[in-house]
Write a protein that holds these residues in place. Sequence first.
Motif, mmCIF file in Angstrom:
data_model
loop_
_atom_site.group_PDB
_atom_site.id
_atom_site.type_symbol
_atom_site.label_atom_id
_atom_site.label_comp_id
_atom_site.label_asym_id
_atom_site.label_seq_id
_atom_site.Cartn_x
_atom_site.Cartn_y
_atom_site.Cartn_z
ATOM 1 N N ASN A 199 0.717 -1.495 -0.281
ATOM 2 C CA ASN A 199 0.303 -0.345 0.026
ATOM 3 C C ASN A 199 0.913 1.172 -0.043
ATOM 4 O O ASN A 199 0.204 2.669 -0.257
ATOM 5 C CB ASN A 199 -1.311 0.293 0.822
ATOM 6 N N GLY A 200 2.474 1.417 -0.106
ATOM 7 C CA GLY A 200 3.256 2.569 0.293
ATOM 8 C C GLY A 200 3.034 3.094 1.513
ATOM 9 O O GLY A 200 2.566 2.280 2.953
ATOM 10 N N ILE A 201 4.436 2.845 1.858
ATOM 11 C CA ILE A 201 4.875 3.332 2.797
ATOM 12 C C ILE A 201 4.314 4.570 3.531
ATOM 13 O O ILE A 201 5.237 5.884 3.159
ATOM 14 C CB ILE A 201 6.473 2.776 3.615
ATOM 15 N N ASP A 251 14.357 2.688 -4.498
ATOM 16 C CA ASP A 251 14.309 1.715 -4.866
ATOM 17 C C ASP A 251 13.621 0.069 -5.121
ATOM 18 O O ASP A 251 13.844 -0.731 -3.957
ATOM 19 C CB ASP A 251 15.541 0.556 -3.681
ATOM 20 N N GLY A 252 12.507 0.446 -5.425
ATOM 21 C CA GLY A 252 11.265 -0.266 -5.766
ATOM 22 C C GLY A 252 10.637 -0.381 -4.664
ATOM 23 O O GLY A 252 9.241 -0.969 -4.761
ATOM 24 N N ILE A 253 10.480 0.595 -3.519
ATOM 25 C CA ILE A 253 9.650 0.480 -2.155
ATOM 26 C C ILE A 253 8.776 1.467 -2.428
ATOM 27 O O ILE A 253 9.545 2.666 -2.950
ATOM 28 C CB ILE A 253 9.791 0.556 -0.856
ATOM 29 N N GLY A 254 7.470 1.445 -2.265
ATOM 30 C CA GLY A 254 6.454 2.510 -2.947
ATOM 31 C C GLY A 254 7.036 3.643 -1.406
ATOM 32 O O GLY A 254 6.774 3.247 0.227
ATOM 33 N N PHE A 285 14.721 1.433 6.835
ATOM 34 C CA PHE A 285 13.957 1.358 7.970
ATOM 35 C C PHE A 285 12.286 0.246 7.250
ATOM 36 O O PHE A 285 11.882 -0.557 8.417
ATOM 37 C CB PHE A 285 12.612 2.760 8.051
ATOM 38 N N VAL A 286 13.293 0.005 5.789
ATOM 39 C CA VAL A 286 11.810 -0.734 5.427
ATOM 40 C C VAL A 286 13.192 -2.271 5.500
ATOM 41 O O VAL A 286 13.934 -2.443 5.262
ATOM 42 C CB VAL A 286 11.855 -0.576 3.632
ATOM 43 N N ASN A 287 12.347 -3.639 6.298
ATOM 44 C CA ASN A 287 13.004 -4.978 6.091
ATOM 45 C C ASN A 287 12.927 -5.476 4.144
ATOM 46 O O ASN A 287 11.744 -6.584 4.433
ATOM 47 C CB ASN A 287 13.124 -5.623 7.503
ATOM 48 N N THR A 288 13.581 -5.161 3.529
ATOM 49 C CA THR A 288 13.363 -6.099 2.721
ATOM 50 C C THR A 288 14.089 -7.162 2.498
ATOM 51 O O THR A 288 14.728 -7.705 1.534
ATOM 52 C CB THR A 288 14.361 -5.066 1.371
ATOM 53 N N GLY A 289 14.979 -7.384 3.822
ATOM 54 C CA GLY A 289 15.387 -9.039 3.040
ATOM 55 C C GLY A 289 14.836 -10.295 3.745
ATOM 56 O O GLY A 289 15.867 -10.654 1.741
ATOM 57 N N ALA A 290 13.831 -9.817 3.838
ATOM 58 C CA ALA A 290 12.642 -11.460 3.018
ATOM 59 C C ALA A 290 12.278 -11.276 1.558
ATOM 60 O O ALA A 290 11.938 -12.690 0.737
ATOM 61 C CB ALA A 290 11.360 -11.485 4.137
ATOM 62 N N LEU A 291 12.096 -10.044 1.114
ATOM 63 C CA LEU A 291 11.941 -9.808 -0.536
ATOM 64 C C LEU A 291 13.459 -10.352 -0.957
ATOM 65 O O LEU A 291 13.263 -10.777 -1.954
ATOM 66 C CB LEU A 291 11.959 -8.221 -0.589
#
Length: 463
Positions: free
Chosen positions: A221-223, A268-271, A383-389
């Motif tokens: 949904n976007g941060i 970086d690909g995150i909204g 701040f965004v945990n994108t490791g799982a992604l």
Amino acid sequence: MIYNDTIVALATASGAGAVAIIRVSGADAITISDSCFKSVTAKKTLVNQKTHTIHLGHIIDDKRTIDEVLVSVFKNPNSYTGEDVVEISCHGSVYIQQEIIQLLLRKGCRMADAGEFTLRAFLNGKLDLSQAEAVADLISSDNEASHQIAMQQMRGGFSSEISKLREELLNFASLIELELDFAEEDVEFADRGEFNALVERIGLVLRRLIDSFAVGNVIKNGIPVAIVGEPNVGKSTLLNALLNEERAIVSDIAGTTRDTIEDELVIDGIGFRFIDTAGIRETKDVVESIGIKKTFEKMEQAQVVVLLFSAIEFKTEAARLKVEIEKIKNRLPLKPMVIIANKVDTLDAAELERLHTEFKDVHLLSAKTGEGVEELKNKLISFVNTGALRNNETIVTNTRHYSSLLKAFEEIEKVKYGLENGISGDLLAIDIRQALYHFGEITGQVTNDELLGNIFANFCIGK
């Protein structure tokens, strides 16, 4: 609702374009389409053609030619819906689109409901329910991260993980149920040690999936990022610098921003959804007071708060700012926060060094010149945990899935408690059945018409 008739809808976006695709699905899809199609090749009929073939011809209404088209034929079960499917690629005129659709309706088709093609794919076993929902997420994805998550779920990554857990639990459930049939003989078919290890593992997987929703939901949904601070510290200038456009009105007059202004940016690909808020200060202006009230509301709702001060204030009012910063941190103790000293271009080298030494956690920035803006973007990404992604792990983004996972986890905890305390097999069986039920809700092994109606009503027509 009857799902064995033949349906038609525009599969491409409504409005004029170079090409439009009209999709037909159902038992009579090929024969109905054939009745108004004339191939450029003499005596060719769609009914006699192989699946996954394309044919050039004209759509004919009696003796009137509507358009020259390409017709794609997909025969069941090797189609998106699992039924016979025909896709008519015509010129993108709205008039041509409507003429062809109206002709097909007169020939016996029905206008498809929202999401009915995907619903039929689900009912015919081409997709499970979580994969079907991922189709809608894929269509609405507007950044790399949400697209990647939707693709992973549509390929069955999430549903296969849930199905595997459900199958293992079902095997033990069968043994528990078998024990109930031989209750008088006091035998155990299900090894309690193995069962306890399975329940422990299922609990860990469920906890990981549940925890992933916090990341998945904001990625989908976007941060929301609230930019807050006192009037005239450069909040609107910072928003414009982040977006690289004049989105917010900039003025030297304090209190120019009376309401919140929102816009989106992909980093970086995150909204991210940036919210420029009204300046926080004491005021008697009624309109500005309403804006300030909204500022505090946006701070509560945001995932991240960017707290902006003027670098000049750090130079002249350091003690007061320390109190203000602590006050806001105490108000939002769990909220990720970036504290910024803006307008650093107005300070000399010695003043910058002093500011950096006294306020080590403060980010130095000049929204006017762009200095420090890229570093701020990097901080937000951190701040965004994108490791799982990046590791292609399963991330939950769907609220319905999240709710079912919570319920399943609750039942698994009951089973775990029962095993630890030697509760009888008949009581364990009740909790296991409930856990299996909630697993089945996710993949669609347990459904009802109301649930399906709610899910597919949010799809676009033609999909």
